[in-house]
Design a protein around this motif. Structure first.
Motif, PDB file in Angstrom:
ATOM      1  N   ASN A 615       0.825  -1.209   0.000  1.00 35.86           N
ATOM      2  CA  ASN A 615       0.000   0.000   0.000  1.00 35.86           C
ATOM      3  C   ASN A 615       0.859   1.259   0.000  1.00 35.86           C
ATOM      4  N   VAL A 616       2.007   1.194   0.679  1.00 30.29           N
ATOM      5  CA  VAL A 616       2.957   2.313   0.626  1.00 30.29           C
ATOM      6  C   VAL A 616       3.417   2.538  -0.811  1.00 30.29           C
ATOM      7  N   ARG A 617       3.687   1.438  -1.517  1.00 30.83           N
ATOM      8  CA  ARG A 617       4.116   1.546  -2.914  1.00 30.83           C
ATOM      9  C   ARG A 617       2.999   2.090  -3.786  1.00 30.83           C
ATOM     10  N   VAL A 618       1.755   1.726  -3.488  1.00 32.30           N
ATOM     11  CA  VAL A 618       0.622   2.256  -4.252  1.00 32.30           C
ATOM     12  C   VAL A 618       0.553   3.776  -4.118  1.00 32.30           C
ATOM     13  N   ARG A 619       0.771   4.286  -2.912  1.00 36.94           N
ATOM     14  CA  ARG A 619       0.741   5.733  -2.703  1.00 36.94           C
ATOM     15  C   ARG A 619       1.847   6.416  -3.501  1.00 36.94           C
ATOM     16  N   GLU A 620       3.013   5.779  -3.521  1.00 37.16           N
ATOM     17  CA  GLU A 620       4.119   6.337  -4.295  1.00 37.16           C
ATOM     18  C   GLU A 620       3.780   6.350  -5.787  1.00 37.16           C
ATOM     19  N   MET A 621       3.177   5.258  -6.269  1.00 34.61           N
ATOM     20  CA  MET A 621       2.798   5.195  -7.677  1.00 34.61           C
ATOM     21  C   MET A 621       1.764   6.263  -8.014  1.00 34.61           C
ATOM     22  N   ALA A 622       0.815   6.470  -7.096  1.00 32.56           N
ATOM     23  CA  ALA A 622      -0.217   7.490  -7.337  1.00 32.56           C
ATOM     24  C   ALA A 622       0.412   8.870  -7.440  1.00 32.56           C
ATOM     25  N   GLU A 623       1.424   9.146  -6.616  1.00 35.44           N
ATOM     26  CA  GLU A 623       2.105  10.437  -6.695  1.00 35.44           C
ATOM     27  C   GLU A 623       2.903  10.546  -7.991  1.00 35.44           C
ATOM     28  N   GLU A 624       3.588   9.464  -8.360  1.00 30.32           N
ATOM     29  CA  GLU A 624       4.367   9.474  -9.599  1.00 30.32           C
ATOM     30  C   GLU A 624       3.473   9.699 -10.814  1.00 30.32           C
ATOM     31  N   GLU A 625       2.302   9.104 -10.803  1.00 29.63           N
ATOM     32  CA  GLU A 625       1.382   9.206 -11.943  1.00 29.63           C
ATOM     33  C   GLU A 625       0.457  10.413 -11.831  1.00 29.63           C
TER      34      GLU A 625
END
Length: 1022
Positions: A615-625
């Protein structure tokens, strides 16, 4: 000047203001230096600043303000521990207050810090004056004076410790006391509360529950206990262990509160072993043993004896402080049990002995005023909670017909020892009543206590009314706050237990006033009652229940006979009664907790650390995208509110405060729904798009029937992304306002909603393959999209529905029907899924022509005739892409999103409706281009806004209904309470002065009488 300064310093309050000002300066300077110089978070800076201020304040208060004279290591240590403990309490208030003001009400940090400092300054003075630097008794005197408190706490605490060790309860193993809803609801909501407090999120709203929810309403039901703040000291993975500890602690404190009530209920403080035994009986009643997993109720059960003592002091001593504060605590912690307590207090007022008619009305006025003040002080939480609960499906109150649940003796068998506690059951007539066989004996023995018959009669009437309420549908409904019991029957039985134990205490204490024949009669009546319960309840009573009950009745009865005939001393009598009672209670507690069973919480939460990392990685991906607003979900659930446990902005929920219209709409769109739940089951590409389910997490073994794109794997958890992402809102046709969810089945409802939004639809096309239905346990037939069946006999039943795909396609089915337990899917004889797939859309996936599908419906208990509607459709991607293109042409571009706040821009080609996936709630304020605009309910449950052509900014901000008004009422009631206490104080002074004046007026007469008596004695001597 020096004299003036000395005069100021001679005043304790002035010294405290000076020291408090210096302490505040240390706090503020440290806080803002850390904020300016370091990158440390606000809450951490606040905690460090408070710690520095506590260290300074201890020496300032000890040597300058209160000039403590304590010497010696033990006395100094106790003083220091008390000081730090008190300051930690105020630290929690300060940290929480700052978080609420900054993150919830968005007040500037400096203003928030100063405002909170005023409250903390007052709290610290009260703590220091009344607790820390107050003269204390030596240790041995303290133990001698309060041994009942310590012993009752120790007994309960040791028993709970042994239970936890024996059953491997965390932290001694991987089991947990958290049963049923506490696994699926309470632990995830504790995680959400913890995350909000640690990460400076608003406490008014959350995106992590039910598409978006009023967090105040949810917290008022589940999370308001101050004990929950201890969760901040531990990691998320320790929440279950901390919750178990808090449950044990509250149960032990429940016994302590009962000790306090019994010690002071007759005025002067009493200490005896009977008080300990009765208090442990309250803490280890089957109500507490059976329902302890409802941890938010335990605060109210714990504080209830103090409310009753406060009630008595308010009427007898005209001191309302304990009553108002303890009732406020109950209403604040859990309004549901608080409501039950308030209803009981009304009945108790009429049972209470008021002595005269005049006193009845005076007491009634005091009772009403101080009860309203107590409720008013809690208005800041009660009003938002009321609005929240009225928005749920349970908000439609319809009093049921007056039906009886069953034989009253079958219910009352629960008074006997070794009866299995009820944790949850479907039958509404169950009730947890056991609180010791001594209470059963004294239930009859109290008849013969030398007390005013009318006083005894009123108590028995109250008991009878409560018993009738256990068994009568209408009264039961009223006791439960105009709501059904939903598998947790007779939640108000703790008040019956309390009354019974108070009667037991009075009867045992008054035994010498009762004739031995009446004692023997009571033994016989209690034995007859036990036999009647056995005869009526039959096999539902355990093998050892009746023999054990009779033996205990004989032991208690013989002991009472020996005392009433003066064969033994009172001390021996109390020691025997208390010891036998404690042994019985401990044995029953061990039996009860073992019968409850335990939750192997690691089974439910074993993948939690891995999902947390993903879920931490999902948040990072959402910020990147630059995803803006998004939602994420789990492909499969081990816990119903698991997405909330992981603090994911999500769809699913199972909670008592979920809004009814949202449940209804989600059900109409094909999601799995229940009375107070909807889950992320029944998804389709269309619903994934309109709710913007952008990311999905897959664990090994999960059913993956989603058309999502694989992204990466983190700690064995795979992340998938929706190829059709959207936003929280988008421009749609005004025709969406006319969509009627009640007219269609789920897949047709999605077609029509898409058409009303975009002008395109029909991505679901009905299929009518040849259906065959077979069953060995029922007569079955299929016609017009519906299975009709009649069970051969009551009990478990199943049938198999089968069809062959006529052509290749992406197939979906919708299996509906009442009382279905689970559904099993087969493809070409191979099982592909097995779970609660009833009343929802299920994605079979891509089928080839000739693929054979079998669907097995399982029923755990069914009788008579039933129907099960069944629909088949294929999904057409090309049609859906037209819908998706229209939805994404003009989306709300989200620039800022927080809990309860969204800000973005949108380009409107013409006057259209802004459809949002925000659940409709009247607490929202919507501004377009900075101006407040009206909004309305669209698609039955969501927020829609009319916006004209052009470029616009759109802002959504949330404030729960009734919150500001409730805060105002709370402040006013607190002020009124302070005023009333001052008035009470002045009236008391006036009463004392009048009494003294009467004594002075009587003295001349007394003096004359003494002189006459002296003269007479002198004459006699002559």
């Amino acid at each position: 000047m020096i004299r003036f300064i000395k005069k100021i310093l001679a005043n304790e309050k002035m010294r405290y203001l000076i020291a408090g000002g210096c302490t505040t300066a240390v706090n503020l300077v440290t806080f803002f230096l850390l904020r300016v110089i370091t990158p440390i978070s606000r809450n951490t800076c606040n905690a460090i600043a408070i710690a520095m201020a506590i260290a300074f304040a201890y020496f300032a208060n000890k040597f300058f303000v209160f000039q403590s004279k304590r010497k010696g290591f033990y006395a100094t240590l106790v003083e220091a521990v008390q000081f730090v403990g008190a300051r930690l309490v105020s630290m929690v208030v300060e940290i929480l207050g700052l978080a609420i003001l900054c993150d919830t009400f968005r007040i500037h940090e400096l203003a928030s810090k100063l405002l909170v400092q005023v409250i903390v300054l007052v709290l610290n003075y009260v703590f220091s004056k009344l607790i820390v630097f107050k003269e204390k008794k030596p240790f041995h005197e303290n133990m001698q004076d309060n041994w009942c408190y310590y012993l009752s706490f120790a007994i309960v605490a040791v028993v709970m410790l042994v239970v936890c060790i024996a059953e491997k309860i965390a932290p001694f193993g991987e089991n947990s006391l958290t049963l049923v809803d506490s696994v699926h609801q309470y632990l995830p909501f504790f995680s959400e509360l913890r995350d909000k407090l640690l990460h400076e999120r608003s406490l008014l709203y959350t995106w992590n529950v039910a598409l978006g929810s009023n967090f105040v309403s949810l917290a008022a039901y589940y999370l308001m206990s101050p004990f929950n703040l201890l969760l901040l000291l531990f990691g998320k993975e320790q929440i279950a262990a901390v919750t178990c500890f808090l449950m044990c602690l509250k149960i032990a404190l429940t016994a302590v509160a009962m000790v306090h009530f019994l010690s002071y209920k007759d005025g002067e403080k009493k200490r005896n072993f009977l008080i300990v035994a009765i208090s442990v009986a309250y803490a280890f009643s089957n109500y507490v043993i059976g329902y302890n997993w409802n941890t938010m109720w335990l605060d109210c059960i714990m504080i209830f004896p103090l409310i009753m003592l406060g009630f008595q002091r308010m009427l007898e001593e005209r001191d309302p402080k304990l009553y108002v504060l303890s009732l406020f605590y109950a209403l604040y912690c859990n309004y549901y049990i608080g409501y039950i307590i308030c209803l009981f207090l009304v009945l108790w007022f009429f049972v209470y002995e008021h002595k005269t008619v005049k006193r009845f009305f005076i007491n009634g006025f005091r009772f009403a005023v101080y009860s309203l003040l107590s409720g008013g002080m809690a208005a800041f939480i009660l009003l938002p909670a009321y609005h929240g609960i009225m928005a749920t499906a349970a908000g439609d109150m319809a009093i049921p017909k007056g039906t009886w649940y069953g034989n009253i003796f079958v219910m009352l068998r629960q008074l006997l020892v070794f009866t299995k506690p009820i944790t949850n059951q479907i039958f509404d007539g169950g009730v947890n009543l056991y609180c010791g066989m001594l209470a059963v004996l004294t239930m009859f023995l109290y008849l013969f206590v030398k007390e005013h018959p009318w006083k005894k009669f009123r108590k028995y009437v109250l008991l009878v009314l409560l018993v009738i309420s256990f068994n009568h549908g209408t009264l039961n409904y009223i006791w439960h706050g105009m709501h059904d019991q939903y598998g947790i029957p007779n939640r108000f039985s703790f008040v019956f237990i309390f009354v019974l134990l108070v009667m037991a205490y009075d009867a045992v204490q008054s035994i010498t006033e009762i004739d031995i024949y009446f004692v023997i009669s009571s033994i016989l009546l209690a034995g007859a009652f036990a036999f009647a319960c056995k005869q009526q309840a039959g096999a539902t009573i355990g093998k050892y229940t009746l023999p054990a009950s009779l033996v205990l009745l004989v032991i208690y009865g013989v002991t009472c006979c020996l005392r009433t005939s003066k064969k033994i001393t009172h001390a021996t009598y109390i020691s025997v009664i208390g010891s036998v009672c404690l042994v019985e209670l401990v044995a029953n507690a061990a039996y009860g907790f073992s019968e409850n069973g335990y939750c192997h919480y690691k089974k439910y939460y074993k993948t939690s650390p891995a999902v947390t990392e993903a879920n931490v990685r999902v948040r990072e991906m959402a910020e990147e995208e630059q995803a803006g607003f998004y939602r994420s979900e789990l492909m499969n659930y081990t816990v119903l509110d698991e997405a909330s446990w992981h603090n994911m902005p999500s769809v699913s929920t199972f909670n008592s405060t979920v809004m009814g219209p949202v449940v209804t709409t989600m059900g109409k769109l094909g999601f799995y729904t229940g009375a107070n739940e909807f889950l992320y089951r029944g998804y389709t590409p269309f619903t994934n798009a309109i709710f913007n389910i952008r990311y999905l997490l897959e664990r090994p073994g999960d059913l993956n029937n989603f058309d999502y794109n694989y992204k990466e794997t983190v700690d064995n958890v795979s992340i998938y992304e929706n190829p059709y992402p959207t936003s929280i809102g988008f421009a749609v046709s005004n025709n969406v306002k006319d969509w009627d969810q009640s007219r269609y089945s789920a897949m047709i409802a999605q077609n029509t909603l898409a058409y009303d939004m975009t002008g395109y639809g029909g991505f679901f096309q009905d299929e009518y393959p040849a259906i065959s239905v077979t069953s060995d346990t029922a007569k079955v037939s299929y016609e017009n999209n519906q299975v009709s069946f009649t069970a051969n006999a009551s009990g478990p039943m199943c049938f198999m529905l089968s069809f062959t795909a006529d052509h290749a396609g992406d197939y979906y089915v919708n299996c509906r029907g009442n009382y279905v337990t689970k559904i099993r899917f087969y493809k070409n004889g191979q099982e592909i899924a097995y779970d609660r797939y009833q009343i929802q859309i299920f994605h079979l996936g891509q089928l080839e022509a000739g693929d054979y599908i079998s669907i097995e419906y399982e029923y755990s208990n069914v009788s008579g005739s039933e129907v099960a509607p069944f629909y088949v459709a294929t999904f057409h991607q090309n049609v859906f892409e037209n819908v998706y293109r229209e939805l994404t042409n003009h989306m709300l571009e989200v620039e800022t999103v927080k809990d309860g706040y969204v800000y973005g821009t949108i380009e409107m080609p013409e006057d259209k409706t802004l459809f949002t996936s925000i659940p409709y709630d009247e607490g929202w304020t919507v501004k377009v281009d900075g101006k407040k605009v009206d909004y309305y309910k669209v698609a039955g449950a969501f927020i829609g806004v009319d916006i004209g052509a052009g470029s616009h900014t759109v802002e959504f901000s949330y404030m729960p209904q009734g919150m500001l008004f409730g805060i105002a009422i709370s402040v006013i009631c607190m002020v009124l309470l302070l005023v009333s206490l001052q008035v009470e104080k002045k009236l008391e002074v006036r009463r004392i002065e009048k009494a003294n004046a009467r004594e002075e007026n009587e003295k001349p007469g007394e003096k004359l009488a003494e002189e006459v008596e002296t003269d007479i004695e002198n004459l006699e001597n002559v």
